[in-house]
Design a protein around this motif. Structure first.
Motif, PDB file in Angstrom:
ATOM      1  N   ALA A  97      -2.943  -6.291  13.615  1.00  0.00           N
ATOM      2  CA  ALA A  97      -4.247  -5.929  13.059  1.00  0.00           C
ATOM      3  C   ALA A  97      -4.101  -5.753  11.550  1.00  0.00           C
ATOM      4  O   ALA A  97      -3.120  -5.171  11.088  1.00  0.00           O
ATOM      5  CB  ALA A  97      -4.755  -4.632  13.687  1.00  0.00           C
ATOM      6  N   PRO A  98      -5.041  -6.265  10.763  1.00  0.00           N
ATOM      7  CA  PRO A  98      -4.945  -6.105   9.310  1.00  0.00           C
ATOM      8  C   PRO A  98      -4.902  -4.632   8.905  1.00  0.00           C
ATOM      9  O   PRO A  98      -5.691  -3.822   9.395  1.00  0.00           O
ATOM     10  CB  PRO A  98      -6.211  -6.774   8.788  1.00  0.00           C
ATOM     11  CG  PRO A  98      -6.651  -7.692   9.872  1.00  0.00           C
ATOM     12  CD  PRO A  98      -6.215  -7.032  11.157  1.00  0.00           C
ATOM     13  N   CYS A  99      -3.964  -4.294   8.047  1.00  0.00           N
ATOM     14  CA  CYS A  99      -3.818  -2.933   7.530  1.00  0.00           C
ATOM     15  C   CYS A  99      -4.546  -2.864   6.190  1.00  0.00           C
ATOM     16  O   CYS A  99      -3.950  -3.068   5.132  1.00  0.00           O
ATOM     17  CB  CYS A  99      -2.328  -2.601   7.373  1.00  0.00           C
ATOM     18  SG  CYS A  99      -2.016  -0.952   6.723  1.00  0.00           S
ATOM     19  N   THR A 100      -5.841  -2.622   6.259  1.00  0.00           N
ATOM     20  CA  THR A 100      -6.650  -2.591   5.038  1.00  0.00           C
ATOM     21  C   THR A 100      -6.470  -1.253   4.316  1.00  0.00           C
ATOM     22  O   THR A 100      -6.115  -0.250   4.932  1.00  0.00           O
ATOM     23  CB  THR A 100      -8.137  -2.806   5.357  1.00  0.00           C
ATOM     24  OG1 THR A 100      -8.572  -1.786   6.252  1.00  0.00           O
ATOM     25  CG2 THR A 100      -8.374  -4.175   5.973  1.00  0.00           C
TER      26      THR A 100
ATOM     27  N   PHE B 208       4.680   4.334  11.000  1.00  0.00           N
ATOM     28  CA  PHE B 208       3.837   3.219  10.553  1.00  0.00           C
ATOM     29  C   PHE B 208       4.158   2.942   9.088  1.00  0.00           C
ATOM     30  O   PHE B 208       3.664   3.616   8.192  1.00  0.00           O
ATOM     31  CB  PHE B 208       2.355   3.544  10.740  1.00  0.00           C
ATOM     32  CG  PHE B 208       1.468   2.346  10.557  1.00  0.00           C
ATOM     33  CD1 PHE B 208       1.295   1.433  11.588  1.00  0.00           C
ATOM     34  CD2 PHE B 208       0.814   2.124   9.359  1.00  0.00           C
ATOM     35  CE1 PHE B 208       0.479   0.323  11.426  1.00  0.00           C
ATOM     36  CE2 PHE B 208      -0.001   1.023   9.189  1.00  0.00           C
ATOM     37  CZ  PHE B 208      -0.168   0.119  10.228  1.00  0.00           C
ATOM     38  N   GLN B 209       5.019   1.964   8.873  1.00  0.00           N
ATOM     39  CA  GLN B 209       5.450   1.629   7.520  1.00  0.00           C
ATOM     40  C   GLN B 209       4.452   0.668   6.874  1.00  0.00           C
ATOM     41  O   GLN B 209       3.983  -0.278   7.506  1.00  0.00           O
ATOM     42  CB  GLN B 209       6.821   0.974   7.554  1.00  0.00           C
ATOM     43  CG  GLN B 209       7.903   1.890   8.087  1.00  0.00           C
ATOM     44  CD  GLN B 209       9.210   1.153   8.254  1.00  0.00           C
ATOM     45  OE1 GLN B 209       9.315   0.286   9.115  1.00  0.00           O
ATOM     46  NE2 GLN B 209      10.183   1.492   7.428  1.00  0.00           N
ATOM     47  N   VAL B 210       4.173   0.932   5.589  1.00  0.00           N
ATOM     48  CA  VAL B 210       3.264   0.085   4.829  1.00  0.00           C
ATOM     49  C   VAL B 210       3.912  -0.235   3.490  1.00  0.00           C
ATOM     50  O   VAL B 210       4.534   0.626   2.863  1.00  0.00           O
ATOM     51  CB  VAL B 210       1.903   0.790   4.588  1.00  0.00           C
ATOM     52  CG1 VAL B 210       0.950  -0.113   3.810  1.00  0.00           C
ATOM     53  CG2 VAL B 210       1.279   1.218   5.905  1.00  0.00           C
ATOM     54  N   GLY B 211       3.745  -1.469   3.067  1.00  0.00           N
ATOM     55  CA  GLY B 211       4.214  -1.899   1.755  1.00  0.00           C
ATOM     56  C   GLY B 211       3.085  -2.575   1.007  1.00  0.00           C
ATOM     57  O   GLY B 211       2.189  -3.169   1.614  1.00  0.00           O
TER      58      GLY B 211
END
Length: 130
Positions: free
Chosen positions: A79-82, A23-26
Motif C-alpha cells: 500500500a502506498p505510504c503517503t 514500520f520503517q519509512v525512508g
C-alpha cells in the motif's frame, strides 16, 4: 532499479529506528541537484517521533537548501505510504503544489506517482503571507 532518488530512499529506510511499530519509512528528496535523505525515528513517548519526510527536509535545510524539486517515499508493504498531514504541510513550505511525489515499495517498484497539490488541495503556503 537505476533511479538515484529511489535508491537513496530505500537506503534511508534501512536506517529507520522503528522498534515499536516495526514500520520503517525512508524518504529522499532532491534540491538543486543535491539528494537529502531521512528516515522515521520513533520514541517511547509516541508523539515525539519524527517522520522520514521531516528528517529529509531538516537535512536539506541544514545543507542550505530551500526548495524541494522532487521526493520519493518508501514504507512497508504494497500500500502506498503517503505523507501524513503534518508532512504534507512541511513539504508545502519548501515546494510548489506541482511537486512530483513518488511512493515506492520496499523493492523500489512504483506504487503511486502524484503531486503535492493532489495530496494537499487548497493548501496554505508561504506565498499566502507575501
Amino acid at each position: 532499479m537505476t533511479d538515484e532518488l529511489i535508491g537513496a530512499a530505500l537506503a534511508a529506510r534501512e536506517q529507520a529506528y522503528a522498534p515499536y511499530s516495526r514500520f520503517q519509512v525512508g524518504a529522499a528528496l532532491r534540491c538543486e541537484g543535491v539528494v537529502y535523505q531521512g528516515c522515521n525515528v520513533e520514541n517511547a513517548a509516541y508523539p515525539q517521533g519524527n517522520c522520514a519526510e521531516a528528517g529529509a527536509i531538516a537535512a536539506m535545510v541544514l545543507g542550505g537548501g530551500r526548495h524541494i524539486d522532487e521526493i520519493v517515499i518508501v514504507g512497508g508493504g504494497e500500500a502506498p505510504c503517503t505523507p501524513c498531514g503534518g508532512c504534507r504541510q512541511r513539504l508545502r513550505e519548501f515546494a510548489a503544489i506541482d511537486l512530483p511525489i513518488r511512493i515506492v515499495n520496499p523493492q523500489g517498484a512504483l506504487l503511486l506517482e502524484t503531486t503535492l497539490g493532489a495530496l494537499l488541495p487548497w493548501s496554505f503556503g508561504p506565498d499566502h503571507l507575501a
